[in-house]
Design a protein around this motif. Structure first.
Motif, PDB file in Angstrom:
ATOM      1  N   UNK A  38       0.831  -1.214   0.000  1.00 51.33           N
ATOM      2  CA  UNK A  38       0.000   0.000   0.000  1.00 51.33           C
ATOM      3  C   UNK A  38       0.863   1.260   0.000  1.00 51.33           C
ATOM      4  N   UNK A  39       1.936   1.250   0.776  1.00 55.76           N
ATOM      5  CA  UNK A  39       2.782   2.443   0.890  1.00 55.76           C
ATOM      6  C   UNK A  39       3.517   2.766  -0.400  1.00 55.76           C
ATOM      7  N   UNK A  40       3.696   1.776  -1.251  1.00 51.47           N
ATOM      8  CA  UNK A  40       4.403   2.023  -2.518  1.00 51.47           C
ATOM      9  C   UNK A  40       3.475   2.486  -3.637  1.00 51.47           C
ATOM     10  N   UNK A  41       2.175   2.544  -3.362  1.00 56.83           N
ATOM     11  CA  UNK A  41       1.215   2.954  -4.384  1.00 56.83           C
ATOM     12  C   UNK A  41       1.299   4.458  -4.613  1.00 56.83           C
ATOM     13  N   UNK A  76      -1.519   6.294  -2.504  1.00 55.57           N
ATOM     14  CA  UNK A  76      -1.577   5.725  -1.165  1.00 55.57           C
ATOM     15  C   UNK A  76      -2.465   6.533  -0.221  1.00 55.57           C
ATOM     16  N   UNK A  77      -2.539   7.880  -0.417  1.00 56.61           N
ATOM     17  CA  UNK A  77      -3.414   8.668   0.448  1.00 56.61           C
ATOM     18  C   UNK A  77      -4.871   8.258   0.261  1.00 56.61           C
ATOM     19  N   UNK A  78      -5.247   8.079  -0.987  1.00 52.97           N
ATOM     20  CA  UNK A  78      -6.627   7.649  -1.265  1.00 52.97           C
ATOM     21  C   UNK A  78      -6.869   6.242  -0.725  1.00 52.97           C
ATOM     22  N   UNK A  79      -5.863   5.339  -0.852  1.00 56.15           N
ATOM     23  CA  UNK A  79      -6.001   3.973  -0.345  1.00 56.15           C
ATOM     24  C   UNK A  79      -6.183   4.002   1.168  1.00 56.15           C
ATOM     25  N   UNK A  80      -5.403   4.843   1.852  1.00 54.62           N
ATOM     26  CA  UNK A  80      -5.508   4.938   3.308  1.00 54.62           C
ATOM     27  C   UNK A  80      -6.899   5.439   3.710  1.00 54.62           C
ATOM     28  N   UNK A  81      -7.394   6.467   3.012  1.00 50.98           N
ATOM     29  CA  UNK A  81      -8.710   7.022   3.349  1.00 50.98           C
ATOM     30  C   UNK A  81      -9.816   5.990   3.144  1.00 50.98           C
ATOM     31  N   UNK A  82      -9.788   5.308   2.001  1.00 45.07           N
ATOM     32  CA  UNK A  82     -10.822   4.304   1.722  1.00 45.07           C
ATOM     33  C   UNK A  82     -10.699   3.130   2.690  1.00 45.07           C
ATOM     34  N   UNK A  83      -9.439   2.768   3.052  1.00 46.60           N
ATOM     35  CA  UNK A  83      -9.244   1.673   3.985  1.00 46.60           C
ATOM     36  C   UNK A  83      -9.834   1.967   5.350  1.00 46.60           C
ATOM     37  N   UNK A 121     -12.831  -0.330   7.224  1.00 44.84           N
ATOM     38  CA  UNK A 121     -12.790  -0.995   8.522  1.00 44.84           C
ATOM     39  C   UNK A 121     -13.770  -0.398   9.521  1.00 44.84           C
ATOM     40  N   UNK A 122     -14.248   0.820   9.245  1.00 41.60           N
ATOM     41  CA  UNK A 122     -15.275   1.400  10.103  1.00 41.60           C
ATOM     42  C   UNK A 122     -16.683   0.992   9.664  1.00 41.60           C
ATOM     43  N   UNK A 148     -16.058  -4.161   0.040  1.00 44.50           N
ATOM     44  CA  UNK A 148     -15.658  -3.136  -0.907  1.00 44.50           C
ATOM     45  C   UNK A 148     -15.369  -3.792  -2.244  1.00 44.50           C
ATOM     46  N   UNK A 149     -15.705  -3.080  -3.318  1.00 41.01           N
ATOM     47  CA  UNK A 149     -15.444  -3.522  -4.685  1.00 41.01           C
ATOM     48  C   UNK A 149     -14.776  -2.387  -5.448  1.00 41.01           C
ATOM     49  N   UNK A 150     -14.011  -2.772  -6.477  1.00 43.97           N
ATOM     50  CA  UNK A 150     -13.424  -1.789  -7.398  1.00 43.97           C
ATOM     51  C   UNK A 150     -12.607  -0.721  -6.656  1.00 43.97           C
TER      52      UNK A 150
END
Length: 828
Positions: A222-225, A228-235, A239-240, A246-248
């Motif tokens: 994830x950190x190499x994407x 990554x900021x968007x991945x962290x936000x969606x992640x 989990x909340x 989640x899809x796509x």
């Protein structure tokens, strides 16, 4: 030696057997379990022999000796096993209820125990035998029951183990085969699993991995994407969330090379455990393709915008070209029409008529080119208005009857009574198609007849499919030229010496119009014999469908008899069909002599005679009939007038009608002739639409203002109105129109559209604002030939419009229509 059964501890033996069965650590199939269990049971029970009888299928059972190392196959009828029920069963000699096939497998049996097996994949019995009398005590039976249950349990556990191993193998095979990277993480943190693709993606070993290693690998990825900021936000949102789905979810990487992962997550919850299933799908190619497609769409939108601008420029150019061409054409045609109404000698009239015909031909060519351009640019819109189907043919024949009469061509039409009288569609464009086809038929037919027919092909609720047919007796079309018919700017004869002119656009335009009406057009022809053009269209009808029987059966015509005399067979059939539709009886005669012979044999209520016939014309036939009796006579004239030199013979006829014959006029004529005394009916009836007669002005005053910046067009309108007995004021632009209305009121304003300083559209809007309901009638004079030009006039508030170029006849028709309207308002 026989052991004393009473001294045996069967419970202890049962425990020992159960313990022995429970130490199995590998999968065994049913046959192996049965063989091992039988040998151990033989030893525990001190049985002399054991057998396993396995039911192979509905026709075969096989006996297996677990003590024999030789794989002898002994087959018996499986029906001998039907005597055994469920659970252990005990038998002592004599064995009357057992089959000989079973007993012969044992050596001197004295006692038997049978254990039936009905498990998944196994059907049969286990058999133990003793050669001496055996006491089946309660303790022994309990021993046997415990062993029997253990055997079944062992088999069931083995089968379950097999099924789980098989399911695991299949599951692993599927997960390793799919192209996605698949990861499973147990919520307990004790179990994680990755397939081969995921192992390669996260640089781990395939299969079970330590959860801490897998978590670290996923975090590193994830950190190499690049997102990554968007991945962290969606992640965090994932989990909340309550469902943890989640899809796509796109993970995008630019280094070391472009990689796009489509990430999906699903919770996996069973009765005793839960976890998360992750899939990582490499969609790099699809992502790059979509990005490229987006770029192409942007380019396409830009090209579409440029194409729209070009089409708009093309349309504006066509509109301007139409206006620029039609303005001088208006001068030519208008002045020619005025010149025809002056005193001219024969040669001068011939010159003027030649100019008029040439101008009409030029205008027809211009209209075809403009129509084709509108169709090609997609600017042609079809209207939907109610219209009467017979109007299509009758108005076409009105327009072309003079051309047909010049070549002695009979114009005939027939409409199937199943065709609705009133339909919804674009009457103008449908008539344009029919005019084109009939006009071509006249052009390529030296003499003879043209028959236009309409019939119903199919009806689906309120939608009707009609077939139109235009059949001529002309020169026909060679088979090798048929392919050129509907090509743009193409002629069947394209040589410079061709006899028939034209742009070659008429049929191409007709084809496109037919296609716009969800139909098709084609031609059938035999060279030298004539041509038939056919086309189909789909139209709607209003809620109240009216069949093509606009004329009901009148009592004045019912059971009346008619004699029809004409050398044209087709025309006779059509007239006979009309008469029979109204309850009349009709006889046919194809010559004057045949008609005279018929009338000498019987009397008729009316005799209808064609004027132009060989050997004896209609007037001569009428003279002979009048010598026999006083039957009312009706003359059909294809020449458009009563023959000169025979004015005295008019009194022979109760009515005179011109061809082409219209059904409604024919009906009206018959009613007039048959419902009145002969003496009162001796009058001239001509239902042909003649050129408009210009009448002098009535006594009522009518004030007229003409707004036109072109000097020649001013002269045309002034002289046309003057010839009708009216004076007018003239201004050159919209501002002068408003100024003139301030000085005095006007009843009617003829308003040109394109004028300097203020055009006709703006001037109309201004005068509506100023004068409201007290405003004059505004009639547009426009050289614009497009539908949008007409709509712009109505949108501006104009009452009507005249398309340039116009001649005095068309102008007079429009003027007289609104003159009556205005004078009617004044009277009220």
């Amino acid at each position: 030696m026989k052991e004393k059964e009473g001294h045996i501890n069967w419970a202890r033996k049962a425990l020992k057997f159960i313990a022995t069965q429970g130490i199995a650590t590998r999968f065994e199939d049913w046959s192996a379990i049965a063989r091992r269990s039988m040998l151990e049971l033989k030893q525990a029970s001190s049985a002399a022999e054991v057998l396993f009888v396995k039911k192979e299928d509905g026709l075969t059972a096989r006996i297996v000796n677990p003590e024999s190392s030789v794989n002898d196959k002994i087959y018996i009828d499986p029906g001998v096993l039907d005597v055994f029920g469920d659970g252990p069963q005990y038998f002592t000699s004599p064995f009357e209820q057992l089959a000989a096939e079973l007993l012969c497998q044992f050596e001197n049996p004295a006692a038997l125990v049978v254990l039936p097996l009905q498990e998944t994949g196994l059907s049969g019995v286990l058999m133990l035998s003793w050669q001496y009398h055996f006491d089946f005590s309660i303790e022994f039976k309990e021993f046997i029951s415990a062993c029997y249950d253990k055997i079944r349990e062992t088999a069931q556990l083995s089968n379950t183990h097999y099924e789980l191993e098989e399911l695991k193998a299949r599951f692993n095979s599927i997960l390793q085969t799919v192209p996605q990277s698949i990861v499973f993480i147990d919520d307990s943190g004790n179990n994680s699993w990755v397939n081969d693709h995921a192992a390669k993606l996260f640089d781990l070993q395939s299969g079970h991995v330590q959860p801490t290693l897998l978590s670290a690998a996923m975090q590193s990825l994830r950190n190499s994407a690049s997102n990554k900021e968007e991945i962290f936000r969606v992640g965090m949102e994932l989990f909340k969330s309550a469902d943890k789905r989640i899809d796509n979810w796109l993970w995008i990487f630019d280094q070391p090379e472009k990689l796009v992962l489509n990430v999906c997550c699903r919770p996996t919850v069973s009765e005793n455990s839960s976890g998360m299933l992750w899939t990582f799908d490499d969609i790099t190619r699809q992502y790059l393709f979509d990005e490229h497609l987006k770029e192409l769409n942007v380019q396409l939108e830009e090209k579409s915008r440029l194409a729209d601008e070009q089409n708009r420029a093309k349309s504006e150019f066509l509109a301007n070209m139409s206006h620029e061409i039609r303005t001088p054409m208006n001068g030519v045609i208008g002045m020619t029409s005025l010149l025809r109404n002056t005193t001219l000698d024969e040669e001068q009239f011939d010159f003027v008529e030649s100019i008029r015909l040439s101008a009409d031909s030029l205008l027809e060519i211009i209209n075809e080119i403009l129509d084709f351009s509108k169709i090609e640019s997609g600017k042609l819109e079809l209207e939907e208005h109610p219209f009467f189907i017979h109007k299509v043919v009758e108005e076409t024949y009105d327009l072309l009857s003079v051309r047909a009469a010049e070549k002695d061509i009979d114009l005939l039409y027939w409409i199937d009574h199943q065709v609705p009288a009133e339909l919804i569609g674009d009457l103008t464009r449908l008539r344009q198609i029919v005019v084109n086809l009939v006009g071509n038929a006249i052009k390529f037919t030296p003499s003879g007849e043209i028959l236009t027919s309409i019939r119903l092909l199919e009806r689906k609720e309120a939608h009707y499919e009609l077939e139109f047919s235009v059949k001529d007796t002309g020169i026909g079309i060679p088979a090798d030229k048929m392919h050129k018919l509907f090509s743009s700017f193409s002629q069947v004869d394209s040589s410079t010496t061709r006899k028939y002119g034209g742009t070659g656009l008429g049929l191409a335009i007709s084809q496109r119009l037919v296609e716009r009406m969800d139909g098709k057009i084609w031609a059938e022809s035999e060279y030298g014999e004539g041509t038939t053009f056919k086309f189909t269209i789909k139209l709607k009808v209003s809620a109240e469908i009216k069949q093509y029987k606009p004329l009901s059966v009148q009592k004045e015509l019912l059971e009346k008899s008619a004699l029809l005399i004409d050398d044209n067979i087709t025309n006779l059939k059509i007239l006979k069909g009309h008469c029979e539709l109204w309850g009349m009886y009709a006889d046919l005669a194809i010559s004057g002599a045949e008609g005279l012979a018929a009338i000498s044999k019987r009397s008729y209520d009316v005799v209808i005679i064609d004027l132009l016939m060989p050997d004896m014309n209609g007037v001569e036939v009428a003279r002979e009939i009048s010598k026999i009796n006083d039957t009312p006579l009706v003359l059909f004239s294809s020449a458009g007038h009563f023959p000169s030199g025979h004015e005295e013979d008019r009194k022979l006829f109760a009515a005179i009608m011109d061809k082409p014959i219209k059904q409604s006029y024919f009906n009206k004529m018959l009613l007039n002739v048959l419902s009145k005394p002969v003496e009162a009916a001796k009058e001239l009836i001509s239902e042909k639409t003649l050129p408009t007669v210009i009448l002098p002005a009535e006594e009522q005053h009518l004030s007229i203002l003409v707004a036109e910046d072109n000097i020649i067009n001013q002269k045309i309108v002034i002289k046309t109105l003057k010839s009708m007995g009216y004076e007018c004021d003239v201004v050159a632009n919209g501002l002068e129109v408003l100024s003139s209305l301030e000085r005095q009121p006007y009843d009617m304003v003829f308003m040109d559209i394109q004028m300097p300083e203020m055009d006709g559209l703006q001037a109309t809007r201004e005068l509506i604002i100023r004068y409201g309901s007290q405003r004059p009638v505004v009639i547009a004079m426009t050289a614009g030939a497009f539908e949008k030009d007409k709509q712009e006039c109505f949108d501006a508030g104009m009452d009507d419009y005249i398309t340039k170029p116009f001649d005095t006849e068309n102008f007079a028709i429009k003027f007289n229509q609104w003159k009556s309207e205005i004078l009617g308002r004044k009277e009220n």
